[in-house]
Scaffold this active site. Structure first.
Site, PDB file in Angstrom:
ATOM      1  N   TYR A 142      -5.385 -11.849 -53.787  1.00 49.78           N
ATOM      2  CA  TYR A 142      -4.683 -11.217 -52.668  1.00 49.78           C
ATOM      3  C   TYR A 142      -5.418 -11.563 -51.384  1.00 49.78           C
ATOM      4  O   TYR A 142      -6.647 -11.488 -51.326  1.00 49.78           O
ATOM      5  CB  TYR A 142      -4.656  -9.697 -52.859  1.00 49.78           C
ATOM      6  CG  TYR A 142      -4.017  -8.924 -51.724  1.00 49.78           C
ATOM      7  CD1 TYR A 142      -2.648  -9.016 -51.473  1.00 49.78           C
ATOM      8  CD2 TYR A 142      -4.780  -8.093 -50.897  1.00 49.78           C
ATOM      9  CE1 TYR A 142      -2.056  -8.300 -50.447  1.00 49.78           C
ATOM     10  CE2 TYR A 142      -4.189  -7.367 -49.865  1.00 49.78           C
ATOM     11  CZ  TYR A 142      -2.825  -7.479 -49.644  1.00 49.78           C
ATOM     12  OH  TYR A 142      -2.240  -6.760 -48.617  1.00 49.78           O
ATOM     13  N   ASP A 237     -12.279 -16.185 -49.100  1.00 48.00           N
ATOM     14  CA  ASP A 237     -11.851 -14.874 -48.632  1.00 48.00           C
ATOM     15  C   ASP A 237     -12.849 -13.853 -49.173  1.00 48.00           C
ATOM     16  O   ASP A 237     -12.773 -13.434 -50.322  1.00 48.00           O
ATOM     17  CB  ASP A 237     -10.427 -14.573 -49.111  1.00 48.00           C
ATOM     18  CG  ASP A 237      -9.922 -13.239 -48.574  1.00 48.00           C
ATOM     19  OD1 ASP A 237     -10.736 -12.479 -48.008  1.00 48.00           O
ATOM     20  OD2 ASP A 237      -8.716 -12.949 -48.736  1.00 48.00           O
ATOM     21  N   LYS A 265     -13.079  -5.059 -44.379  1.00 50.90           N
ATOM     22  CA  LYS A 265     -13.592  -3.907 -45.128  1.00 50.90           C
ATOM     23  C   LYS A 265     -15.002  -3.482 -44.673  1.00 50.90           C
ATOM     24  O   LYS A 265     -15.123  -2.812 -43.654  1.00 50.90           O
ATOM     25  CB  LYS A 265     -13.473  -4.173 -46.627  1.00 50.90           C
ATOM     26  CG  LYS A 265     -11.987  -4.351 -46.986  1.00 50.90           C
ATOM     27  CD  LYS A 265     -11.595  -4.393 -48.430  1.00 50.90           C
ATOM     28  CE  LYS A 265     -10.064  -4.354 -48.528  1.00 50.90           C
ATOM     29  NZ  LYS A 265      -9.467  -5.389 -49.312  1.00 50.90           N
TER      30      LYS A 265
HETATM   31  C1  LIG Z   1      -8.119  -6.085 -48.642  1.00 50.49           C
HETATM   32  C2  LIG Z   1      -8.079  -7.575 -48.659  1.00 50.49           C
HETATM   33  C3  LIG Z   1      -7.445  -8.312 -47.654  1.00 50.49           C
HETATM   34  C4  LIG Z   1      -6.614  -7.653 -46.588  1.00 50.49           C
HETATM   35  O1  LIG Z   1      -7.351  -6.821 -45.763  1.00 50.49           O
HETATM   36  P1  LIG Z   1      -6.571  -5.649 -44.942  1.00 50.49           P
HETATM   37  O2  LIG Z   1      -7.636  -5.105 -44.061  1.00 50.49           O
HETATM   38  O3  LIG Z   1      -6.058  -4.707 -45.976  1.00 50.49           O
HETATM   39  O4  LIG Z   1      -5.476  -6.300 -44.189  1.00 50.49           O
HETATM   40  C5  LIG Z   1      -7.561  -9.686 -47.672  1.00 50.49           C
HETATM   41  N1  LIG Z   1      -8.252 -10.307 -48.627  1.00 50.49           N
HETATM   42  C6  LIG Z   1      -8.869  -9.644 -49.622  1.00 50.49           C
HETATM   43  C7  LIG Z   1      -9.655 -10.404 -50.651  1.00 50.49           C
HETATM   44  C8  LIG Z   1      -8.773  -8.264 -49.690  1.00 50.49           C
HETATM   45  O5  LIG Z   1      -9.318  -7.590 -50.711  1.00 50.49           O
END
Ligand SMILES: *Cc1c(COP(=O)(O)O)cnc(C)c1O
Length: 436
Positions: A142, A237, A265
């Site tokens: 994701y 990511d 995060k």
């Molecule tokens: C949570 C997440 C996102 C998106 O971040 P948001 O602040 O929710 O938009 C993107 N990549 C990864 C790996 C994530 O866990």
């Protein structure tokens, strides 16, 4: 005092599904969500008067626990000075210096307001830099909810059984090529079939959105080599893994260097922050130095920067990651042992302060093997743990996060609860018609 049930009913009248992010609705675990009243340290308190040990941590950011005194102090100080100016502040540079020091591959970084925005911008930059259109991503990873990334996209959609989403055009989806996680052969085939067309490959270097799925030996290095030989950028990511599985994220832990990194995060210390960064020659292509446009009214927000800086500074102290590693291992081993002793088929994964107990005999290496998990059993496990004051993620396909605020005793108590629950699950499955 209104109960969670009352508040959920009221919320559903005005907010789709009563929530501002789908997994919060608890659909896959068959109960209504708990409304939170307040939280401190490792504990969350709901409006119904229950207290829980928190293994969700707002889906990752709260690695220090809730209301860490140094974060609160930094936020209070900044609040008095103003909450946003739309002009540069020293705080942004200080946060950028901390990020660049933690991640040697990041020479320059830009702050945005969410992980979604970070990934969306990094993808645009990669396309602008390479002059190519296509992106490779992995099934079950994701990367936020921007259009190009909402194809075979991990937990939220997996939990709700949405393979892909309406509202994304065929053209957009067609530029995203999806391959199985941990499958270098599949990646190689895509590069071979799309010569000079792949702008970037994006990967969660430890997958965290189909449950925690670590990279196979040599997988990340193999991706690096393939991107190099085909002139594509490698994007890690690290929105979850950054500052979680090591101070310098997965790239520190596995010794593989990406071209671009996305963060989120933890770096916001509980406020909305994302970031993307990498080599200077790539980052210089962003406006105003370059032609690739990207902007944000609240980007680099001073209150969020203050919280992020305080969080990164605490995490940078000696012993923090050794402690997180030890707690992560204790919890993962304890939960797996509880399942084994009750004869419940389970496969545990853990990397530092993230892990998942999958209700399948495993091994879990990609989305296909993760999807073999018994999600009904997970839902039952989740509900029984919640009754015992343990707040786990409301989906099999999410991580269980350990935090600095959890004590060894908290973890022992969690394992004791799991032993009880696994025993009950074993008895129930024995009694259930047809067994199994
Ligand atoms: C949570 C997440 C996102 C998106 O971040 P948001 O602040 O929710 O938009 C993107 N990549 C990864 C790996 C994530 O866990």
């Amino acid at each position: 005092m209104p109960t969670s049930h009352d508040l959920f009913a009221r919320a559903q009248r005005f907010i789709p599904g009563g929530v501002d992010s789908p997994v919060r609705a608890y659909k896959s675990v068959g109960i209504e969500p708990r409304f939170v009243d307040h939280a401190e340290g490792a504990h969350v308190h709901d409006v119904d008067g229950n207290t829980y040990l928190d293994f969700v941590q707002s889906w990752g950011p709260m690695i220090l626990g809730h209301g860490h005194p140094e974060v609160l102090e930094a936020v209070r100080t900044q609040l008095e000075r103003g909450t946003t100016y739309g002009a540069p502040t020293e705080l942004e540079t200080e946060a950028a210096e901390l990020v660049c020091a933690a991640f040697p591959s990041i020479e320059m970084v830009r702050f945005v307001s969410s992980g979604t925005e970070a990934v969306m911008s990094a993808i645009r930059l990669a396309r602008g830099f390479t002059g190519r259109d296509k992106i490779i991503k992995f099934d079950g990873n994701y990367h936020g909810h921007s259009d190009a990334m909402l194809v075979a996209a991990g937990s939220g959609l997996l939990t709700l059984g949405i393979p892909s989403t309406p509202g994304v055009t065929e053209g957009t989806a067609g530029d995203t090529i999806v391959v199985p996680y941990n499958d270098l052969g599949a990646v190689e085939a895509v590069f071979a079939g799309n010569p000079d067309q792949i702008a970037a490959l994006i990967v969660e270097p430890v997958a965290g959105n189909m449950g925690c799925v670590p990279p196979a030996e040599g997988f990340l290095a193999g991706l690096r080599a393939l991107c190099d030989s085909h002139g594509a950028l490698l994007i890690f990511d690290e929105v979850i893994t950054g500052f979680r599985i090591a101070y310098g994220g997965a790239q520190e832990r596995y010794g593989v260097t990406p071209d671009l990194t996305t963060l989120g995060k933890i770096i916001g210390g509980g406020f909305p922050v994302g970031a993307f960064g990498g080599r200077r020659e790539i980052m210089d292509r962003l406006a105003p130095t370059g032609p690739v446009y990207q902007a944000g009214t609240l980007s680099g927000n001073p209150v969020a920067m203050a919280a992020g800086i305080a969080t990164m500074k605490v995490l940078g102290r000696d012993g923090v990651y050794a402690d997180l590693e030890e707690k992560g291992k204790l919890l993962a081993a304890g939960l797996k042992r509880a399942a084994d002793e009750a004869g419940i088929p389970a496969s545990g994964t853990q990397v530092g302060a993230m892990g998942t107990l999958f209700f399948t005999s495993g091994p879990v290496t990609d989305w296909k093997s993760a999807a073999l998990s018994d999600t009904e059993r997970y839902a039952n496990y989740f509900r029984k743990m919640l009754e015992r004051g343990i707040w786990l993620a409301p989906s099999q396909f999410e991580c269980c996060f350990t935090s600095c605020a959890l004590t060894h005793e908290d973890i022992e108590n969690t394992v004791l609860a799991a032993e009880e629950v696994m025993g009950e699950l074993a008895v129930e499955s024995f009694r259930a018609p047809g067994g199994g």
